[in-house]
Enzyme design. Structure first.
Site, short mmCIF file in Angstrom:
data_model
loop_
_atom_site.label_atom_id
_atom_site.label_comp_id
_atom_site.label_asym_id
_atom_site.label_seq_id
_atom_site.Cartn_x
_atom_site.Cartn_y
_atom_site.Cartn_z
N LYS A 204 24.49 -8.93 6.92
CA LYS A 204 24.16 -8.89 8.34
C LYS A 204 24.13 -7.43 8.78
O LYS A 204 25.13 -6.71 8.66
CB LYS A 204 25.20 -9.67 9.14
CG LYS A 204 24.98 -9.58 10.64
CD LYS A 204 25.89 -10.52 11.40
CE LYS A 204 25.70 -10.33 12.90
NZ LYS A 204 26.56 -11.24 13.66
N ARG A 214 22.98 -11.53 22.78
CA ARG A 214 24.18 -11.07 23.50
C ARG A 214 24.06 -11.38 24.98
O ARG A 214 25.04 -11.71 25.64
CB ARG A 214 24.42 -9.58 23.24
CG ARG A 214 24.79 -9.33 21.78
CD ARG A 214 24.98 -7.86 21.46
NE ARG A 214 25.12 -7.66 20.01
CZ ARG A 214 25.02 -6.49 19.42
NH1 ARG A 214 24.81 -5.39 20.14
NH2 ARG A 214 25.16 -6.39 18.11
N LYS A 227 28.46 -2.08 16.71
CA LYS A 227 29.14 -2.85 15.66
C LYS A 227 28.95 -2.21 14.28
O LYS A 227 29.03 -2.89 13.26
CB LYS A 227 28.62 -4.30 15.68
CG LYS A 227 28.85 -5.01 17.03
CD LYS A 227 28.58 -6.52 16.97
CE LYS A 227 28.90 -7.19 18.31
NZ LYS A 227 28.73 -8.66 18.28
N GLU A 243 27.43 -6.95 -1.04
CA GLU A 243 28.02 -7.87 -0.06
C GLU A 243 27.82 -9.33 -0.49
O GLU A 243 28.74 -10.14 -0.42
CB GLU A 243 27.37 -7.68 1.32
CG GLU A 243 27.82 -6.46 2.10
CD GLU A 243 29.15 -6.69 2.81
OE1 GLU A 243 29.79 -7.73 2.59
OE2 GLU A 243 29.56 -5.79 3.57
N LYS A 258 20.20 -11.40 7.64
CA LYS A 258 19.95 -11.33 9.08
C LYS A 258 19.86 -9.88 9.54
O LYS A 258 20.72 -9.09 9.15
CB LYS A 258 21.12 -12.04 9.78
CG LYS A 258 21.14 -12.02 11.26
CD LYS A 258 22.43 -12.63 11.74
CE LYS A 258 22.47 -12.57 13.25
NZ LYS A 258 23.73 -13.06 13.76
N SER A 284 17.20 -13.26 17.76
CA SER A 284 16.73 -13.36 19.14
C SER A 284 15.66 -12.32 19.49
O SER A 284 14.68 -12.63 20.16
CB SER A 284 17.91 -13.24 20.10
OG SER A 284 18.63 -12.04 19.86
N TYR A 323 14.62 -19.76 16.64
CA TYR A 323 14.54 -20.31 18.00
C TYR A 323 13.20 -21.00 18.23
O TYR A 323 13.02 -21.64 19.27
CB TYR A 323 14.77 -19.19 19.03
CG TYR A 323 16.13 -18.53 18.87
CD1 TYR A 323 17.27 -19.14 19.36
CD2 TYR A 323 16.26 -17.32 18.19
CE1 TYR A 323 18.52 -18.56 19.20
CE2 TYR A 323 17.50 -16.73 18.01
CZ TYR A 323 18.63 -17.36 18.52
OH TYR A 323 19.86 -16.78 18.34
#
Ligand code: PBG
Length: 335
Positions: A204, A214, A227, A243, A258, A284, A323
Site C-alpha cells: 500500500k 478520506r 502517512k 512487503e 493499492k 477513490s 467503486y
C-alpha cells in the site's frame, strides 16, 4: 518470448484479420472481466433510510445499515461475490486512541451482523485500521509525532477478533504496521477463528489518490501530516515484493496492491513472483478522475470504465475493489 518467423510477414500476416468483426474479436480475446472479479466497497453510516452523497465521488454515497443490506442483496443476486465495508462514525466518537474501534456494538460490528443475517451467502470483508476512529486521522496510535507500531498492533488484533466474531469473512488490514499479519493471524487462531481469511494490504503506497476516501470517512480535515512513515514510497518496486513476501509468510491468504492504475507494474510483478490470490484496489482518486470525466462528457461511460478494469486483469489481478462495482454490474448484465 514470441518468435516471429521471418517469412511470415505482410501480406501473409495481416493482424487486422482477427479484428474484423465483433464475434472474431470476442473469439480471440485474452482477458475477460466478470462479476466474480469484483468487490464492492460500501461506506456505512448510522441511522435508517439515509443516503448521503459524497461530493468528491460523484455517484457514491454513505448509506445507513438498512440500505447496506439492500446493496448486499443486489450484489448477491447479480453475482458479485463480496463487499468491503468502511464505517463512517460520528465525529464525536473519534478519539486519540480510536477506542470506538473496540466497542462490541459499534457501527461496523452491527453492520456485519445485520448483513450476515439478511444475506448469509455474500462475502464480507472489513477494514482493520484505526483511521476511521482516530481524531488525528492516522491508522495507528500517535505519540510525539510518531505512529507507534507495536502498540497499534495490539489494538488491531483486538479489532480483527471483534470483527471476526461479528461474522466478518475476510479481515483486511490496511494499516501497514510491521508484523501485524502474523500477530492478527495468531490472535484469530487463539480465539477460534481458523476459517477467517486475511487479505493483507501488503503493498500500500503513500498515495495522493486517497483524498476522496478520506473525505468520505471524515478524516480528511483531521489528518495531521502524512502517512509516509508507514505507507510505501511510490518510487519503490523491490520493497513491494519484500512487503508481500513477509505478509505471505506471516499468514495472509490473499494480498492487495493499492492504488491500482498507477501501480500496474507492481501488480504484474507481484502476481508473477508469488502466484497467490492477488487483488487490486482502484482507489477513490482513480474513481473520481474517471467519474468526473464521464460526468463532464470527456470520456465515454461504458468503454472507459471497463477499459480501466480490464487493465487489472491483464496485469494478473484475481479481483478488483472498485467503486464502479454497481455500474459494472449493470453494464455486464445487459450484454
Ligand atoms: C485507511 C484506508 C484508506 C483507504 C482504504 N483504507 C486511506 C488511507 O490510507 O489514508 C483508501 C481507499 C481509497 O482511496 O479508495 N486505512
Amino acid at each position: 518470448m514470441l518468435k516471429i518467423n521471418p517469412n511470415r510477414t505482410f501480406p501473409n500476416v495481416r493482424m487486422r484479420r482477427n479484428r474484423k468483426s465483433n464475434w472474431s474479436r470476442r473469439l480471440v480475446s485474452e482477458n475477460y472481466l466478470n462479476l466474480s472479479d469484483i468487490i464492492m466497497p460500501i461506506f456505512v453510516i448510522e441511522g435508517s433510510n439515509i443516503t448521503q452523497p459524497i461530493l468528491s465521488m460523484p455517484g457514491i454515497n454513505r448509506i445507513s445499515i438498512d440500505r447496506v443490506i439492500d446493496k448486499a442483496k443486489f450484489c448477491y443476486d447479480i453475482g458479485i461475490p463480496a463487499i468491503a465495508l468502511f464505517p463512517v462514525i460520528d465525529q464525536s466518537l473519534k478519539s486519540e486512541d480510536g477506542s470506538e474501534s473496540l466497542k462490541e456494538n459499534n457501527l461496523i460490528c452491527r453492520t456485519i451482523k445485520s448483513i450476515k443475517k439478511a444475506v448469509p451467502h455474500i462475502g464480507i470483508m472489513s477494514d482493520v485500521a484505526l483511521d476511521p476512529y482516530t481524531n488525528h486521522g492516522h491508522d495507528g496510535i500517535l505519540k510525539d509525532n510518531e505512529i507507534l507500531n507495536d502498540k497499534t498492533i495490539d489494538i488491531l488484533c483486538r479489532q480483527a477478533v471483534l470483527q471476526a466474531d461479528a461474522g466478518c469473512d475476510i479481515i483486511a488490514p490496511s494499516d501497514m504496521m510491521d508484523g501485524r499479519i502474523g500477530r492478527i493471524r495468531n490472535a484469530l487462531e487463539i480465539e477460534g477463528f481458523q476459517k477467517t481469511q486475511i487479505m493483507s494490504y501488503a503493498a500500500k503506497y503513500s498515495s495522493s489518490f486517497y483524498g476522496p476516501f478520506r473525505d468520505a470517512v471524515g478524516s480528511a480535515n483531521r489528518l495531521k501530516g502524512d502517512k509516509k512513515t508507514y505507507q510505501m514510497d511510490p518510487k519503490n518496486t523491490q520493497e513491494a515484493l519484500h512487503e508481500v513476501a513477509l505478509d505471505i509468510s506471516e499468514g495472509a491468504d490473499m494480498i492487495m496492491i493499492k492504488p491500482g492504475l498507477p501501480y500496474l507494474d507492481i501488480l504484474f510483478q507481484v502476481k508473477s513472483s508469488f502466484k497467490i490470490p492477488t487483488f487490486v484496489y482502484q482507489v477513490s482518486g482513480e474513481y473520481s478522475m474517471i467519474a468526473n470525466a464521464i460526468k463532464n462528457n470527456i470520456l465515454p461511460k461504458k468503454d472507459s470504465i471497463i477499459e480501466s478494469l480490464i487493465a487489472f486483469k491483464r496485469a494478473g489481478a484475481n479481483g478488483i475493489v472498485t467503486y464502479f462495482a454497481e455500474e459494472v454490474a449493470l453494464q455486464l448484465s445487459k450484454r
